[in-house]
Design a protein around this motif. Structure first.
Motif, PDB file in Angstrom:
ATOM      1  N   GLU A   1       8.668  13.183  73.875  1.00 20.03           N
ATOM      2  CA  GLU A   1       8.015  12.144  73.086  1.00 20.03           C
ATOM      3  C   GLU A   1       6.911  11.466  73.894  1.00 20.03           C
ATOM      4  N   ALA A   2       7.193  11.185  75.188  1.00 22.88           N
ATOM      5  CA  ALA A   2       6.212  10.515  76.031  1.00 22.88           C
ATOM      6  C   ALA A   2       4.988  11.392  76.277  1.00 22.88           C
ATOM      7  N   ASP A   3       5.202  12.685  76.514  1.00 24.56           N
ATOM      8  CA  ASP A   3       4.060  13.570  76.740  1.00 24.56           C
ATOM      9  C   ASP A   3       3.184  13.676  75.495  1.00 24.56           C
ATOM     10  N   ALA A   4       3.804  13.742  74.314  1.00 18.23           N
ATOM     11  CA  ALA A   4       3.021  13.740  73.081  1.00 18.23           C
ATOM     12  C   ALA A   4       2.293  12.405  72.913  1.00 18.23           C
ATOM     13  N   ALA A   5       2.978  11.307  73.259  1.00 18.15           N
ATOM     14  CA  ALA A   5       2.362   9.983  73.158  1.00 18.15           C
ATOM     15  C   ALA A   5       1.168   9.847  74.099  1.00 18.15           C
ATOM     16  N   ASN A   6       1.257  10.453  75.289  1.00 19.69           N
ATOM     17  CA  ASN A   6       0.121  10.447  76.209  1.00 19.69           C
ATOM     18  C   ASN A   6      -1.138  10.978  75.531  1.00 19.69           C
ATOM     19  N   ASN A   7      -0.993  12.076  74.788  1.00 15.48           N
ATOM     20  CA  ASN A   7      -2.151  12.712  74.175  1.00 15.48           C
ATOM     21  C   ASN A   7      -2.768  11.862  73.076  1.00 15.48           C
ATOM     22  N   LEU A   8      -2.007  10.912  72.554  1.00 14.35           N
ATOM     23  CA  LEU A   8      -2.546   9.977  71.568  1.00 14.35           C
ATOM     24  C   LEU A   8      -3.113   8.732  72.241  1.00 14.35           C
TER      25      LEU A   8
ATOM     26  N   VAL B   1       6.427  20.856  78.275  1.00 18.46           N
ATOM     27  CA  VAL B   1       5.385  21.369  79.170  1.00 18.46           C
ATOM     28  C   VAL B   1       4.418  22.263  78.399  1.00 18.46           C
ATOM     29  N   ARG B   2       4.947  23.189  77.618  1.00 16.69           N
ATOM     30  CA  ARG B   2       4.104  24.190  76.963  1.00 16.69           C
ATOM     31  C   ARG B   2       3.282  23.596  75.826  1.00 16.69           C
ATOM     32  N   TRP B   3       3.828  22.646  75.094  1.00 18.02           N
ATOM     33  CA  TRP B   3       3.163  22.176  73.885  1.00 18.02           C
ATOM     34  C   TRP B   3       2.268  20.956  74.094  1.00 18.02           C
ATOM     35  N   ASN B   4       2.534  20.179  75.141  1.00 21.82           N
ATOM     36  CA  ASN B   4       1.806  18.914  75.304  1.00 21.82           C
ATOM     37  C   ASN B   4       0.714  18.933  76.368  1.00 21.82           C
TER      38      ASN B   4
ATOM     39  N   SER C   1      -0.788  20.097  68.731  1.00 15.23           N
ATOM     40  CA  SER C   1      -1.127  18.698  68.474  1.00 15.23           C
ATOM     41  C   SER C   1       0.138  17.854  68.501  1.00 15.23           C
ATOM     42  N   PRO C   2       0.003  16.543  68.753  1.00 14.41           N
ATOM     43  CA  PRO C   2       1.197  15.689  68.721  1.00 14.41           C
ATOM     44  C   PRO C   2       1.944  15.768  67.396  1.00 14.41           C
ATOM     45  N   ALA C   3       1.211  15.886  66.285  1.00 12.07           N
ATOM     46  CA  ALA C   3       1.873  15.973  64.980  1.00 12.07           C
ATOM     47  C   ALA C   3       2.744  17.221  64.896  1.00 12.07           C
ATOM     48  N   GLU C   4       2.249  18.335  65.399  1.00  8.77           N
ATOM     49  CA  GLU C   4       3.033  19.573  65.387  1.00  8.77           C
ATOM     50  C   GLU C   4       4.259  19.455  66.286  1.00  8.77           C
ATOM     51  N   VAL C   5       4.070  18.872  67.470  1.00  9.43           N
ATOM     52  CA  VAL C   5       5.185  18.721  68.403  1.00  9.43           C
ATOM     53  C   VAL C   5       6.291  17.875  67.789  1.00  9.43           C
ATOM     54  N   LEU C   6       5.897  16.773  67.148  1.00 10.37           N
ATOM     55  CA  LEU C   6       6.895  15.847  66.629  1.00 10.37           C
ATOM     56  C   LEU C   6       7.457  16.287  65.288  1.00 10.37           C
ATOM     57  N   THR C   7       6.868  17.304  64.680  1.00  5.92           N
ATOM     58  CA  THR C   7       7.499  17.934  63.526  1.00  5.92           C
ATOM     59  C   THR C   7       8.662  18.803  63.995  1.00  5.92           C
ATOM     60  N   MET C   8       8.453  19.497  65.134  1.00  3.85           N
ATOM     61  CA  MET C   8       9.509  20.328  65.697  1.00  3.85           C
ATOM     62  C   MET C   8      10.612  19.480  66.342  1.00  3.85           C
ATOM     63  N   TYR C   9      10.213  18.403  67.019  1.00  4.55           N
ATOM     64  CA  TYR C   9      11.162  17.511  67.685  1.00  4.55           C
ATOM     65  C   TYR C   9      10.876  16.075  67.221  1.00  4.55           C
ATOM     66  N   PRO C  10      11.401  15.664  66.072  1.00  5.71           N
ATOM     67  CA  PRO C  10      11.102  14.321  65.543  1.00  5.71           C
ATOM     68  C   PRO C  10      11.508  13.218  66.519  1.00  5.71           C
ATOM     69  N   VAL C  11      10.790  12.117  66.436  1.00 12.16           N
ATOM     70  CA  VAL C  11      11.118  10.961  67.275  1.00 12.16           C
ATOM     71  C   VAL C  11      12.545  10.516  66.963  1.00 12.16           C
ATOM     72  N   PRO C  12      13.400  10.401  67.978  1.00  9.99           N
ATOM     73  CA  PRO C  12      14.796  10.015  67.715  1.00  9.99           C
ATOM     74  C   PRO C  12      14.920   8.535  67.391  1.00  9.99           C
TER      75      PRO C  12
ATOM     76  N   GLU D   1       1.340   9.471  60.109  1.00  8.40           N
ATOM     77  CA  GLU D   1       1.019  10.035  61.411  1.00  8.40           C
ATOM     78  C   GLU D   1       2.162   9.737  62.363  1.00  8.40           C
ATOM     79  N   PRO D   2       2.385  10.583  63.353  1.00  7.20           N
ATOM     80  CA  PRO D   2       3.473  10.325  64.298  1.00  7.20           C
ATOM     81  C   PRO D   2       3.122   9.172  65.234  1.00  7.20           C
ATOM     82  N   MET D   3       4.083   8.331  65.496  1.00  7.15           N
ATOM     83  CA  MET D   3       3.914   7.237  66.452  1.00  7.15           C
ATOM     84  C   MET D   3       2.641   6.445  66.179  1.00  7.15           C
ATOM     85  N   PRO D   4       2.503   5.846  64.994  1.00  5.57           N
ATOM     86  CA  PRO D   4       1.274   5.113  64.654  1.00  5.57           C
ATOM     87  C   PRO D   4       1.021   3.958  65.610  1.00  5.57           C
ATOM     88  N   GLY D   5      -0.249   3.653  65.798  1.00  4.79           N
ATOM     89  CA  GLY D   5      -0.640   2.526  66.624  1.00  4.79           C
ATOM     90  C   GLY D   5      -0.801   2.830  68.094  1.00  4.79           C
TER      91      GLY D   5
END
Length: 319
Positions: free
Chosen positions: A122-129, A155-158, A177-188, A273-277
């Protein structure tokens, strides 16, 4: 160890890289060429690492070597990757405002208590946003012993770029993209808190009552006036967003703790959108600012969704 890069080290946008290490000695072997390449171009280097790793780097590089220490995330943020990165983005924004383009090393290590691998994803995807517009080159260093399915996916996706065992940098064909990553692994969802101490249902015409209720609870926490007002505004921004996108009705729940106030805002709408804001709004865009403002005004904000709708947990802690 050879460190090859045909591009300039001066980043004009966020560059996100990953590398593996097999031991503490190998971590230093991977990190030192990155630091030396940056310092040779007078770029500041921020290190997010354990005290032991930072000390080893200083010893090998000689003294302070121009390293800037950024401590690992506060323990209260470690279960929420987006909350940790929101705080980190503020720190790195201040760094680049002051120093310009910068290099960041972030150590992931197996002994950091209280962090689940899904929070790192989640943090690595958040970094990209959150860091997309900052002139930062960040290298995330992962121990091979954490090579679980979730860590491997992170590692591979973010990370658009990977550093090989010989120090060479290559494009990552598996990045998503973060949206794709968080579709596979939703924010808990965060850990449940039990029955709330207070709750109320609200509509757009009852936001003034919501603000009054939150303000009353902050009085009991003995926050400074400024911090209390900030938290009331943060909850109001989230609640306004909830009634706009959640069919006009929302639910506020509050939990009082000796050192903090926790609020959750629930609505029946779905996330656009994933993790808005996390991504700063463009100056010309007058909409979409509420969640970003809320993240700046409270100690922790975590957004997740499920079949019941969208949920936001906010916290204000007494300092």
């Amino acid at each position: 160890m050879r460190f090859e890069n045909t591009r300039t080290m001066l980043p004009r946008r966020f560059v996100h890289r990953a590398a593996y290490y097999t031991s503490s000695d190998h971590l230093v072997q991977v990190a030192v060429p990155i630091v030396q390449a940056a310092l040779s171009q007078d770029l500041p280097v921020a290190v997010i690492a354990s005290a032991a790793t930072e000390q080893r780097l200083r010893e090998v590089l000689g003294g302070s070597a121009g390293l800037i220490h950024l401590p690992p995330p506060d323990a209260r943020l470690r279960s929420s990757g987006q909350a940790a990165i929101s705080q980190r983005a503020r720190e790195l924004g201040e760094l680049t405002d002051w120093a310009g383009p910068s290099v960041v090393l972030a150590e992931h290590h197996p002994d950091r208590a209280g962090i689940h691998p899904s929070a790192w994803l989640e943090a690595d995807a958040a970094n990209n946003l959150a860091l997309a517009a900052l002139p930062i080159t960040m290298t995330c260093l992962y121990p091979t012993e954490l090579e679980s399915e979730t860590v491997s996916a992170s590692v591979r996706w973010n990370h658009p770029e990977l550093i090989g065992s010989d120090g060479s940098i290559r494009e990552n064909p598996d990045v998503r993209s973060p949206a794709e990553v968080l579709t596979m692994y939703p924010v808990p969802a965060p850990a449940p808190l039990g029955p709330p101490d207070r709750e109320l249902t609200f509509t757009p015409w009852q936001l003034i009552d919501l603000r009054a209720a939150v303000a009353e609870e902050t009085d009991g926490l003995a926050l400074t006036q400024c911090r209390a007002q900030d938290f009331v505004l943060a909850v109001n921004e989230v609640a306004s967003n909830a009634v706009e996108h959640g069919y006009g009705v929302g639910l506020l729940q509050m939990w009082r703790r000796p050192d903090r106030l926790i609020c959750e805002v629930h609505d029946s709408g779905s996330l656009r959108e994933p993790m808005p804001g996390l991504r700063p709004p463009h100056p010309s865009n007058q909409r979409g600012r509420g969640m970003w403002i809320a993240r700046q005004l409270c100690d922790q904000l975590h957004v997740w969704s499920d079949v019941r709708g969208t949920h936001v947990r906010l916290q204000a802690a007494r300092t």
